[in-house]
Design an enzyme around this catalytic site. Structure first.
Site, PDB file in Angstrom:
ATOM      1  N   LYS A 100     -12.186  52.375  19.146  1.00  0.00           N
ATOM      2  CA  LYS A 100     -11.565  50.874  19.296  1.00  0.00           C
ATOM      3  C   LYS A 100     -11.907  50.545  20.859  1.00  0.00           C
ATOM      4  O   LYS A 100     -12.070  51.200  21.564  1.00  0.00           O
ATOM      5  CB  LYS A 100     -10.133  50.723  19.323  1.00  0.00           C
ATOM      6  CG  LYS A 100      -9.659  49.425  18.976  1.00  0.00           C
ATOM      7  CD  LYS A 100      -9.671  48.860  17.519  1.00  0.00           C
ATOM      8  CE  LYS A 100      -9.272  47.421  17.309  1.00  0.00           C
ATOM      9  NZ  LYS A 100      -9.306  47.222  15.830  1.00  0.00           N
TER      10      LYS A 100
HETATM   11  P1  NAD Z   1      -8.392  36.310  14.562  1.00  0.00           P
HETATM   12  O1  NAD Z   1      -8.434  36.556  15.994  1.00  0.00           O
HETATM   13  O2  NAD Z   1      -9.440  35.974  13.794  1.00  0.00           O
HETATM   14  O3  NAD Z   1      -7.067  35.680  14.051  1.00  0.00           O
HETATM   15  C1  NAD Z   1      -5.953  36.083  14.760  1.00  0.00           C
HETATM   16  C2  NAD Z   1      -4.686  34.906  14.080  1.00  0.00           C
HETATM   17  O4  NAD Z   1      -3.464  35.156  14.678  1.00  0.00           O
HETATM   18  C3  NAD Z   1      -5.168  33.514  14.587  1.00  0.00           C
HETATM   19  O5  NAD Z   1      -4.636  32.429  13.580  1.00  0.00           O
HETATM   20  C4  NAD Z   1      -4.285  33.443  15.898  1.00  0.00           C
HETATM   21  O6  NAD Z   1      -4.089  31.948  16.337  1.00  0.00           O
HETATM   22  C5  NAD Z   1      -3.044  34.039  15.619  1.00  0.00           C
HETATM   23  N1  NAD Z   1      -2.298  34.630  16.498  1.00  0.00           N
HETATM   24  C6  NAD Z   1      -2.813  35.316  17.723  1.00  0.00           C
HETATM   25  N2  NAD Z   1      -1.835  35.508  18.567  1.00  0.00           N
HETATM   26  C7  NAD Z   1      -0.517  35.142  18.011  1.00  0.00           C
HETATM   27  C8  NAD Z   1       0.713  35.248  18.372  1.00  0.00           C
HETATM   28  N3  NAD Z   1       1.040  35.704  19.436  1.00  0.00           N
HETATM   29  N4  NAD Z   1       1.676  34.780  17.548  1.00  0.00           N
HETATM   30  C9  NAD Z   1       1.132  34.161  16.199  1.00  0.00           C
HETATM   31  N5  NAD Z   1      -0.123  34.255  15.992  1.00  0.00           N
HETATM   32  C10 NAD Z   1      -1.158  34.614  16.640  1.00  0.00           C
HETATM   33  O7  NAD Z   1      -8.131  38.059  14.453  1.00  0.00           O
HETATM   34  P2  NAD Z   1      -8.354  38.677  13.001  1.00  0.00           P
HETATM   35  O8  NAD Z   1      -9.618  39.431  12.954  1.00  0.00           O
HETATM   36  O9  NAD Z   1      -7.780  37.901  11.711  1.00  0.00           O
HETATM   37  O10 NAD Z   1      -7.185  40.059  13.342  1.00  0.00           O
HETATM   38  C11 NAD Z   1      -5.597  39.808  12.818  1.00  0.00           C
HETATM   39  C12 NAD Z   1      -5.366  41.119  12.957  1.00  0.00           C
HETATM   40  O11 NAD Z   1      -5.741  42.014  11.804  1.00  0.00           O
HETATM   41  C13 NAD Z   1      -5.397  42.025  13.895  1.00  0.00           C
HETATM   42  O12 NAD Z   1      -3.997  43.063  14.372  1.00  0.00           O
HETATM   43  C14 NAD Z   1      -6.546  42.922  13.614  1.00  0.00           C
HETATM   44  O13 NAD Z   1      -6.450  44.056  14.520  1.00  0.00           O
HETATM   45  C15 NAD Z   1      -6.445  43.149  12.349  1.00  0.00           C
HETATM   46  N6  NAD Z   1      -7.490  43.555  11.664  1.00  0.00           N
HETATM   47  C16 NAD Z   1      -8.776  42.890  11.644  1.00  0.00           C
HETATM   48  C17 NAD Z   1      -9.805  43.217  10.747  1.00  0.00           C
HETATM   49  C18 NAD Z   1     -11.088  42.181  10.652  1.00  0.00           C
HETATM   50  O14 NAD Z   1     -11.799  42.645   9.852  1.00  0.00           O
HETATM   51  N7  NAD Z   1     -10.909  41.053  11.422  1.00  0.00           N
HETATM   52  C19 NAD Z   1      -9.799  44.419  10.330  1.00  0.00           C
HETATM   53  C20 NAD Z   1      -8.521  45.131  10.120  1.00  0.00           C
HETATM   54  C21 NAD Z   1      -7.483  44.726  11.068  1.00  0.00           C
END
Ligand code: NAD
Length: 419
Positions: free
Chosen positions: A107
């Site tokens: 990471k």
């Molecule tokens: P992103 O940045 O595209 O979206 C995050 C979302 O969460 C947004 O809507 C943002 O406004 C909201 N957010 C951020 N901080 C917040 C808070 N304090 N309270 C409420 N909402 C909040 O990110 P993503 O890629 O969708 O990732 C989201 C989660 O999924 C993370 O934990 C990431 O590690 C995990 N994840 C992502 C992927 C991927 O392929 N993108 C894969 C596995 C896991």
């Protein structure tokens, strides 16, 4: 600050130890898995648009490279630190092993609020970070991907920087790239689609069907939350609430998901969407729904709000959204939790397809991607269910046992160097 101060790390460690105890794992293997193989901190100086120079802290952590090159996203967020990055790298090792990918766990991230930087500043930040961690990454060493605050454009800049330095177009150095530079069809939606697949497997397992009476609430409407919402609506479910960092929107008969998606994709915040009921993020988490999908950040369900959670099932779209204490409490209450290392593994699985396609310079169609993704996640889901039934433990522990067993087998045959 220690490398291990974050709750996310302490929780990952506690899950590892509990799974090892219940699954009777080799203590020597568990000892190694508690620590990252390599944790790198870099300084990332860039010139801001006003001419001044600002230095940001960047990290790349490789937890385990036993199964293959490291794999894991790059996060741009003000809360990023070495401890969080280490915990997330550890979770990536468990995730890749669980779904049977020939990849290790890594990471990376930069402590920055990307919304406070211009496009040019973000590009400079990404390129300098790629340069600083360059010696440790590569198609056969460690392959970054997008995470919170980063996207396909970030990956294109990273890939270009690495390629310029090495003198060839290195498709395999990152995944989550735009299609035009070796990205994979289906990658953008893969994590959310995987979440929807896992909810389907869980419904099948419980002899239930998703239909128009199935209510869903999604915390976090980004790269994971949005495609999960679209998929579940397509299957007939009612998405009654979604949220972003600004707040949540709610409608008891189901919100207009395409309208909300367009609104967010145009760069707007949900709090500014008119003609809908607004609630807080905390209220969303406590809604009485069939499925709650925490898909924003870690640590949103803890001992502070676990008593108020009313969802029947929780699908962990984000990494580590439920604290260990809350996992135990909710599991005892009969809430079925689909653990993060399974539930959000769709992203890394299609990243793996992207890496394979890049190395082979041969690209698959989207049907092949989705079919292969479905069969990999289904196999992993039922392997976890086997351990869930055998050990009569919670789902998080069952997933960890499934994963660590695979790592244990590989680590034993490779042995400890130099012995
Ligand atoms: P992103 O940045 O595209 O979206 C995050 C979302 O969460 C947004 O809507 C943002 O406004 C909201 N957010 C951020 N901080 C917040 C808070 N304090 N309270 C409420 N909402 C909040 O990110 P993503 O890629 O969708 O990732 C989201 C989660 O999924 C993370 O934990 C990431 O590690 C995990 N994840 C992502 C992927 C991927 O392929 N993108 C894969 C596995 C896991």
């Amino acid at each position: 600050m220690s490398l291990y101060h974050r709750e996310l790390y302490k929780d990952a460690l506690a899950q590892l130890e509990e799974a090892a105890r219940i699954g009777k794992m080799d203590p020597n293997i568990v000892e190694r898995l508690k620590y990252p193989k390599r944790a790198i901190q870099v300084s990332v100086p860039i010139r801001l648009d006003d001419g001044s120079v600002k230095t940001f802290e960047g990290y790349r952590v490789q937890h385990s490279l036993t199964l293959g090159p490291g794999k894991g996203g790059i996060r741009f967020h003000p809360d990023v630190d070495l401890s969080e990055t280490t915990a997330l790298a550890m979770l990536m090792s468990f995730k890749c092993a669980l779904v049977g990918l020939p990849l290790g766990g890594a990471k990376g991230g930069i402590k920055v609020d990307p919304r406070a930087l211009s496009r040019q500043e973000l590009q400079a930040l990404t390129r300098r970070y790629a340069l600083e961690i360059g010696p440790f990454v590569g198609p056969h060493k460690d392959i970054p991907a997008p995470d919170i605050g980063t996207d396909k454009q970030t990956m294109a800049w990273f890939m270009d920087t690495y390629s310029q330095i090495n003198g060839y177009a290195a498709h395999g150095v990152v995944t989550g790239k735009p299609i035009s530079v070796g990205g994979s069809l289906g990658r953008e939606e893969a994590t959310g689609r995987g979440v929807a697949y896992c909810i389907n497997f869980a419904y099948d397992y419980h002899h239930k069907k998703i239909d128009e009476t199935t209510t869903i609430a999604i915390h976090g409407f980004g790269k994971v939350g949005m495609p999960a919402a679209e998929d579940l609506v397509e299957q007939g479910a009612k998405v009654v609430a979604v949220s972003d960092v600004s707040g949540a929107i709610y409608h008891k008969d189901g919100i207009d998901v395409p309208k909300a998606v367009n609104w967010v994709k145009e760069g707007n915040m949900l709090t500014d969407l008119e003609g809908v009921e607004h609630i807080t993020n905390d209220q969303l988490l406590e809604l009485e729904v069939d499925v709650l999908i925490p898909a924003a950040i870690d640590g949103v369900i803890t001992n502070k709000n676990m008593q108020n959670i009313k969802a029947k099932m929780i699908a962990e779209g984000a990494n580590g959204p439920i604290s260990n204490e809350a996992v135990h409490y909710l599991s005892k209450k009969g809430i079925f939790i689909i653990p993060d290392i399974l539930c959000n593994a769709g992203g890394v699985t299609v990243s793996y397809f992207e890496w394979v396609q890049g190395l082979a310079s041969f690209f698959w169609d989207v049907d092949q991607i989705n079919k292969t993704l479905h069969s990999i996640l289904k196999k992993a889901f039922y392997e976890v269910m086997d351990n869930y039934e055998e050990f009569k433990c919670d789902m998080k522990t069952a997933a960890m046992i499934t994963s660590i067993r695979k790592m244990e087998t590989a680590m034993r045959v490779r042995g400890l160097f130099p012995g």
